[in-house]
Design a protein around this motif. Structure first.
Motif: not given
Length: 230
Positions: A82-84, A90-91, A147-149, A141-143
């Motif tokens: 979990x992380x915003x 991902x890390x 990209x979207x952000x 999904x994380x990447x």
């Protein structure tokens, strides 16, 4: 003088013994290969008779399925992290996955050789494929979210970024070229480099670098096809 009774052997709870057998099966397949994956080999690894194994599992295939379930427990404990921030998330995944697999080298050898899939029923092989897809899907999904952000480096696409992260993960966790414990801080240093690459805080990606003058472009060699990538 009264004779003292012989000490009774401590019996482990059924679930503990089943988990112990599953772990032993993983070690036997990883260290000795499918050819030597027998009930006797597993029993010796556990320290019981082969007949005792089948008081906990009806067949050898059931032991393989239990071993596969054990792999899933180890790989996906506390998953998803979990992380915003998607790159921070991902890390966390990267560090956890490297730590688990380097702590149990048998998992890496099993996935690399696909020997466990060969020893397993069809349902077991499908489960292993699900583990791969779940992990790869999480990375992408994380990447994609980054990209979207607008958090991903300019000019860096989801597919190439995913390949770089997955490649580093495979090299660290699944390669015998990096012995466990040899360089304890290497996974953290690798992730730090990956994070710089993903966020674009360091040197610009090649696609964003200054283009060569026209004369140099005409004399340059053609770009390699995607199929040339390893």
């Amino acid at each position: 003088m009264a004779q003292l009774p012989e000490p009774t052997r401590e019996r482990k709870p059924t679930e503990d013994r089943r988990r112990e057998i599953a772990d032993a099966a993983l070690r036997v397949i990883a260290d000795q290969g499918v050819g030597r994956f027998t009930a006797l080999a597993i029993a010796r690894e556990v320290g019981v008779t082969d007949a005792a194994l089948f008081r906990h599992f009806p067949t050898k295939e059931a032991i393989v399925l239990a071993a596969i379930d054990r792999v899933g427990e180890l790989l996906f404990e506390a998953f998803p992290p979990q992380d915003a921030d998607p790159i921070e998330r991902l890390g966390r995944f990267f560090r956890q996955r490297v730590a688990v697999i380097r702590g149990r080298p048998g998992i890496a050898r099993l996935f690399a050789s696909e020997e466990l899939a060969h020893a397993a029923p069809a349902a077991g092989a499908a489960r292993l494929a699900e583990f791969r897809g779940r992990s790869t899907g999480f990375v992408r999904a994380c990447i994609a979210e980054a990209t979207q952000r607008g958090a991903l480096a300019p000019g860096l696409g989801v597919e190439e970024a995913s390949l770089v992260v997955l490649g580093a993960l495979l090299a660290l966790a699944h390669s015998r070229a990096v012995p466990p414990g040899d360089v304890a801080d290497l996974p953290e240093r690798v992730w730090s480099t990956l994070e710089t690459f993903l966020r674009g805080a360091g040197p610009r990606p090649r696609s964003a670098a200054r283009r060569p003058p026209p004369l140099m472009r005409r004399r340059s060699t053609p770009k390699s096809k995607r199929g040339d990538l390893p």
